[in-house]
Design an enzyme around this catalytic site. Structure first.
Site, PDB file in Angstrom:
ATOM      1  N   CYS A 108       1.507  -3.854  -5.426  1.00 59.29           N
ATOM      2  CA  CYS A 108       2.938  -4.008  -5.118  1.00 59.29           C
ATOM      3  C   CYS A 108       3.491  -5.362  -5.049  1.00 59.29           C
ATOM      4  CB  CYS A 108       3.219  -3.402  -3.758  1.00 59.29           C
ATOM      5  SG  CYS A 108       4.899  -3.193  -3.184  1.00 59.29           S
ATOM      6  N   HIS A 109       3.448  -6.017  -3.689  1.00 61.43           N
ATOM      7  CA  HIS A 109       3.993  -7.513  -3.717  1.00 61.43           C
ATOM      8  C   HIS A 109       2.456  -8.210  -3.227  1.00 61.43           C
ATOM      9  CE1 HIS A 109       7.867  -6.037  -2.710  1.00 61.43           C
ATOM     10  NE2 HIS A 109       8.419  -7.008  -2.805  1.00 61.43           N
TER      11      HIS A 109
END
Length: 185
Positions: A108-109
């Site tokens: 994800c991030h």
């Protein structure tokens, strides 16, 4: 000897991106250790609200090397990696795993941490769409697929990718038993 995976996270981790990979690697026979900025517990972010808490087993200040760990797992969420990339000790931990060529799995991030640690130039990675420009600007070849593996780096985009993400980490740990690990102080 059982292989150990360090999970580096803080408050605001994407709940599914810590809990599910943690359960998957534990089900595969690996031990996990949650490392964070402070002692106590950290709380996940689940959809649009605070979620479950996880006990912190060690703080970043207690980690002097990655000896004793076989891989690093970096859960995403927007809040968690943004806080961690601003902490020099957390970034140093990511760099330690890279220097020893141990698997680093970021979803994800969380690839923001890989960029902050200057690990992605010339590497193929994937991530949540909103940080892809950041990763390109750090010199990465960014792809849109459920998992990207380049050397010791494993990256994924989102919670739906967790099965492939977990499998890639488990597979890399299984094959890394045959590879010598570089240990540096």
């Amino acid at each position: 000897m059982t292989k150990r995976i360090m999970i580096l996270a803080t408050n605001g981790f994407e709940q599914s991106e810590l809990m599910k990979p943690k359960a998957n690697v534990e089900d595969a026979g690996y031990e996990t250790t949650v490392v964070s900025l402070e002692k106590g517990e950290i709380t996940g972010w689940d959809d649009k609200n605070w979620g479950e808490s996880v006990a912190v087993e060690k703080t970043v200040d207690e980690i002097e090397s990655c000896a004793g760990y076989d891989a690093l797992l970096l859960p995403g969420g927007q809040i968690n990696p943004d806080i961690l990339r601003m902490n020099a000790k957390a970034v140093d931990i990511v760099k330690m795993f890279a220097k020893t060529n141990k698997p680093i799995a970021a979803i994800c991030h969380a690839p923001w941490l890989l960029a902050e640690a200057e690990l992605i130039e010339g590497k193929t990675v994937t991530a949540w769409p909103s940080i892809r420009t950041d990763l390109k600007n750090a010199g990465a070849n960014v792809v849109d697929q459920e998992v990207a593996v380049d050397g010791n780096l494993i990256t994924s985009r989102k919670p739906d990718d967790i099965p492939a993400f977990s499998k890639a980490l488990i597979d890399m740990l299984a094959t890394s038993a045959d590879k010598p690990q570089l240990e540096t102080a």
